[in-house]
Design an enzyme around this catalytic site. Structure first.
Site, PDB file in Angstrom:
ATOM      1  N   ASP A   2      20.328   2.446  -7.599  1.00  0.00           N
ATOM      2  CA  ASP A   2      19.128   3.261  -7.402  1.00  0.00           C
ATOM      3  C   ASP A   2      18.131   2.646  -6.435  1.00  0.00           C
ATOM      4  O   ASP A   2      17.078   3.225  -6.176  1.00  0.00           O
ATOM      5  CB  ASP A   2      18.458   3.603  -8.739  1.00  0.00           C
ATOM      6  N   HIS A  10       0.802  -1.225   0.000  1.00  0.00           N
ATOM      7  CA  HIS A  10       0.000   0.000   0.000  1.00  0.00           C
ATOM      8  C   HIS A  10       0.834   1.273   0.000  1.00  0.00           C
ATOM      9  O   HIS A  10       0.382   2.330   0.459  1.00  0.00           O
ATOM     10  CB  HIS A  10      -0.986   0.025   1.158  1.00  0.00           C
ATOM     11  N   HIS A  32      -0.420   2.861   7.603  1.00  0.00           N
ATOM     12  CA  HIS A  32      -0.467   3.350   6.227  1.00  0.00           C
ATOM     13  C   HIS A  32       0.947   3.745   5.782  1.00  0.00           C
ATOM     14  O   HIS A  32       1.609   4.529   6.467  1.00  0.00           O
ATOM     15  CB  HIS A  32      -1.375   4.579   6.125  1.00  0.00           C
ATOM     16  N   SER A  57      19.261   1.998  -3.416  1.00  0.00           N
ATOM     17  CA  SER A  57      19.835   2.459  -2.155  1.00  0.00           C
ATOM     18  C   SER A  57      19.089   3.684  -1.644  1.00  0.00           C
ATOM     19  O   SER A  57      18.730   4.579  -2.423  1.00  0.00           O
ATOM     20  CB  SER A  57      21.314   2.810  -2.336  1.00  0.00           C
ATOM     21  N   THR A 114      20.624   7.295  -2.386  1.00  0.00           N
ATOM     22  CA  THR A 114      20.655   7.912  -3.712  1.00  0.00           C
ATOM     23  C   THR A 114      19.266   8.390  -4.139  1.00  0.00           C
ATOM     24  O   THR A 114      18.249   7.836  -3.711  1.00  0.00           O
ATOM     25  CB  THR A 114      21.174   6.919  -4.765  1.00  0.00           C
ATOM     26  N   SER A 140      -2.479   5.999  10.661  1.00  0.00           N
ATOM     27  CA  SER A 140      -1.522   6.890  10.009  1.00  0.00           C
ATOM     28  C   SER A 140      -0.167   6.851  10.720  1.00  0.00           C
ATOM     29  O   SER A 140      -0.101   6.730  11.938  1.00  0.00           O
ATOM     30  CB  SER A 140      -2.056   8.325  10.037  1.00  0.00           C
ATOM     31  N   TYR A 160     -12.530   0.760   1.407  1.00  0.00           N
ATOM     32  CA  TYR A 160     -12.498   0.622   2.863  1.00  0.00           C
ATOM     33  C   TYR A 160     -13.625  -0.242   3.397  1.00  0.00           C
ATOM     34  O   TYR A 160     -14.660  -0.408   2.750  1.00  0.00           O
ATOM     35  CB  TYR A 160     -12.594   2.003   3.515  1.00  0.00           C
TER      36      TYR A 160
END
Length: 757
Positions: free
Chosen positions: A689, A185, A294, A691, A694, A345, A556
């Protein structure tokens, strides 16, 4: 998904009004973008289907339908891959783990989750991965595959295509009933992989290149797990995680009965459940963790593809276990999967008005100046990157601790996947799920409590789409209807008509695969009901865990009481107030089937549709062009001669559209950071990329021109020495009257020194 901004909705609806002559799906779809909330990032949804419970050993599938001239999937000719011999004389399971890249496009595509206009991908922070786990009984008779994927949610089309390809390679070994696909998600992954109109529109069209990239990665991860299977043991671990979550709709939670709330110390679920997998020598193979949160630490201003806080936890755990490997490589696989995260959240500082700093934790999630669009929840860090690290880091640390506490997970494996038709409504439980699928409607997505429609928007809807039926209005009271998606079928149904509901058991653990986002209390009621059902039929002490965003997306699921509040989660509960009761009814039936060994009696049900001629991406492909006198990859801004630890090394190159690299995968990364090793006179790759240190930014110009910026945020662990950065890309070329071709290129920065002080 995330909450939307009202101003955006108004802009689109006004645009639609002006363009009354173009009542096309592309324009109508813009209505899906709706008003914002305290998170400024929440989700959208689909209808529901049920799959019966699963125990390693028995499998079944069933589906419910509402056909709209769909085309069912046709399985390709089956070429069965021989099953490797399995060692049988041991106590435990055969276990296989695998991980593969499923990133897809990182440019010119909408990020899936916030449904915010203009939030297109413009680069990459981390790769997205599919992590597969296969568990089989010693004799190989029963097996399950659980796959956690760094995407917003699993689409039905994605699942159908994955199962289709597994069937073509393995025959009936991996099926609808024993394979669970679960999305983490993240709201920072690409969209474009859906087939139902609401989500095609929210993604600004269907992207076949991203869809193929994802399917290939998911299948590859399962293939790797299949090849890596070995005898081992599985342990179940539990523990609480503090300080990383809040309930983002606390006023809705308070609508639940006081006596029920009194049973819990918090309005969020703090328990983390872990399956730890080791071989017979005790060597760690991998883990699956379920925790309700989330992945929205990266907010809706972000444009870099990444796996957010749960992906960062996976990143840290795998880096810890796979010493000496680059991110995304190494044998150990750690999945941090989603759970009942609907109202949970990670932005623990709560909602504040970004223009004044005042709290907006009120019933309407609104600010005195600017309204709800100014109300955004804040994480614990100084920016969204730092918040992601803090939240993900705590989750990783707790999971690492819980792995030392272990209880053997023994027992049989069980699988079952069931559909909605056949689910009977009973007194006190509300209508059956089958009825809900036949009545599903996407209602008005308001962030605050509202039970009254808006005359302006209702009139506009009636003119463009027709009026919702009185039956629909009665079914969803007290919710006002903005879009009656269940009655919209052009060019394809706007929501699924068949939805899988699935359960598998691994020893004493029941994994409940839900096709949506359960709120905290909804998840508690479902787990309690499933565990009670198992106990009724002799399976005592079962642990039930909710695995979210599985197989197809249905928005939901709130409790009946929370539904009355009609905040964001309730407004997005598309089956009406009794949705949870219907789910509980179905999952109890699945638990009973597993406990009584009657899974074989469950009907498979109808096949979901696989639509053709989807709405193509609204963002066209254009030829890449380098400036006059320049070539792709030329350095426009070089690195400085030296940097200190903690600084940011940055190089800007002549770029090309990164989406080309999802089509031609000559290069497996957009960048590398390399260190010069004097002893061997070679350059050693220390970062790619994937990592966290970076960042790859793509800056789109006019007429096919663009720049690419590579940043290395030099960590405190960096060794002093000489470094360089490299850029790998693909450019689209098309000569006159010839088809376009995609060609690779690469470039290297000048060398620079990193010093500690």
């Amino acid at each position: 998904m995330a909450k939307h901004t009202l101003s955006t909705l108004e802009a689109f609806l006004i645009f639609l009004l002006v363009m009354m002559t173009a009542v096309t799906v592309a324009l109508l779809s813009l209505l899906f973008i709706t008003s914002g909330t305290i998170e400024n990032h929440k989700d959208s949804g689909f209808p529901v289907t049920q799959s019966p419970p699963a125990t390693l050993g028995s499998t079944a599938t069933q589906g419910s339908t509402l056909t709209h001239g769909s085309t069912a999937t046709q399985g390709p000719p089956v070429t069965t891959t021989p099953e490797p011999p399995l060692f049988q004389n041991f106590s435990g399971y055969h276990i296989g783990v695998g991980r593969a890249d499923c990133t897809g496009q990182v440019a010119d595509i909408s990020l899936m989750g916030y449904s915010k206009t203009g939030q297109n991908a413009r680069g990459i922070l981390t790769r997205l991965y599919s992590r597969a786990f296969i568990m089989a009984e010693p004799d190989g008779s029963n097996r399950v595959a659980f796959v956690s994927i760094d995407i917003g949610m699993v689409s039905q089309r994605l699942r159908l295509e994955v199962l289709n390809r597994l069937q073509s390679k393995y025959g009936s070994l991996y099926r609808q009933d024993n394979v669970i696909l679960s999305g983490t998600h993240t709201h920072s992954g690409p969209g474009g992989y859906f087939q139902y109109t609401v989500f095609v529109i929210a993604s600004e069209g269907f992207s076949n290149r991203t869809f193929e990239y994802m399917v290939t990665g998911i299948v590859k991860s399962i293939e790797m797990a299949h090849k890596n299977m070995k005898p081992g043991k599985i342990f179940i671990n539990k523990g609480n995680v503090e300080g990383v979550q809040i309930n983002r709709s606390p006023s809705s939670y308070l609508w639940n009965p006081p006596s029920e709330r009194a049973r819990y110390s918090s309005n969020t679920d703090k328990e983390m459940i872990i399956l730890k997998m080791v071989d017979l020598n005790g060597v760690d193979l991998g883990l699956i963790s379920w925790f309700a949160i989330h992945p929205v630490s990266m907010n809706n201003t972000n444009h870099l593809v990444n796996s957010d806080n749960m992906g960062y936890a996976s990143y840290l755990f795998e880096q810890e276990k796979n010493k000496g490997y680059l991110p995304g490589q190494g044998p150990y696989v750690a999945a941090f999967a989603s759970s009942n995260l609907g109202d949970v959240s990670p932005n623990i500082l709560g909602p504040h008005c970004v223009n004044t700093g005042d709290s907006c934790d009120n019933a309407n999630s609104s600010c005195p100046i600017g309204g709800s669009s100014m109300c955004i929840a804040m994480g614990p860090g100084h920016d969204m990157f730092n918040s992601t690290q803090i939240i993900g880091g705590i989750i990783y640390q707790r999971a690492k601790l819980f792995c030392f506490r272990q209880q053997a997970c023994v027992g049989f494996l069980g699988t079952v996947c069931l559909g909605l038709p056949g689910a009977d409504g009973t007194t006190g439980r509300g209508p059956s799920v089958g009825e809900y699928v036949q009545r599903h409607r996407l209602a008005q997505l308001h962030p605050h409590r509202t039970t009254v429609g808006d005359p302006f928007w209702d009139t506009l809807r009636d003119q463009l789409l027709g009026k919702p039926s009185e039956e629909i209005k009665r079914c969803h009271k007290p919710k006002p209807i903005l879009l009656h998606t269940g009655e919209l079928t052009k060019p394809h149904p706007w929501h699924p008509d068949i939805v899988d509901v699935q359960m598998i058991t691994v020893g004493s653990l029941a994994i409940i695969a839900i096709p949506g986002e359960f709120t905290t209390m909804s998840g508690r009621r479902l787990r309690e009901a499933v565990q009670a059902e198992f106990a009724t039929y002799g399976m005592q002490n079962m642990t039930a865990v909710i695995s979210g965003l599985c197989n197809v997306y249905t928005h939901y699921i709130t409790t009946f009481e929370e539904y009355q509040a009609q905040r964001y989660e309730a407004a997005s509960t598309i089956y009406g107030p009794h949705t949870l009761s219907a789910y509980i009814q179905l999952f109890r039936a699945l638990a009973k089937a597993i406990a009584t060994d009657t899974v074989a009696n469950l009907s498979r049900g109808p096949e979901p549709p696989y639509f053709k001629q989807l709405i193509a991406s609204l963002i066209p492909n254009i030829v890449d062009r380098a400036p006059l006198g320049r070539n792709f990859g030329d350095v426009l801004q070089p690195a400085k001669p030296a940097y200190r630890v903690g600084e940011v090394a940055e190089v800007i190159f002549v770029g090309a559209n990164p989406k080309n690299s999802a089509e031609n995968q000559t290069h497996q990364t957009f960048l590398t950071v390399e260190k010069y090793e004097a002893t061997s006179a070679t350059w050693r790759i220390v970062h790619n990329d994937a990592s966290w240190e970076t960042r790859f930014y793509w800056h789109k110009g006019l007429l096919g021109h663009s720049n690419a910026t590579i940043q290395w945020h030099i960590p405190g662990t960096a060794q002093p020495g000489i470094y360089r950065m490299r850029y790998f890309g693909h450019h689209r070329k098309q000569d006159f009257l010839k088809p376009a071709v995609i060609l690779p290129f690469e470039s290297t920065s000048s060398a620079f020194e990193v010093v500690t002080s």
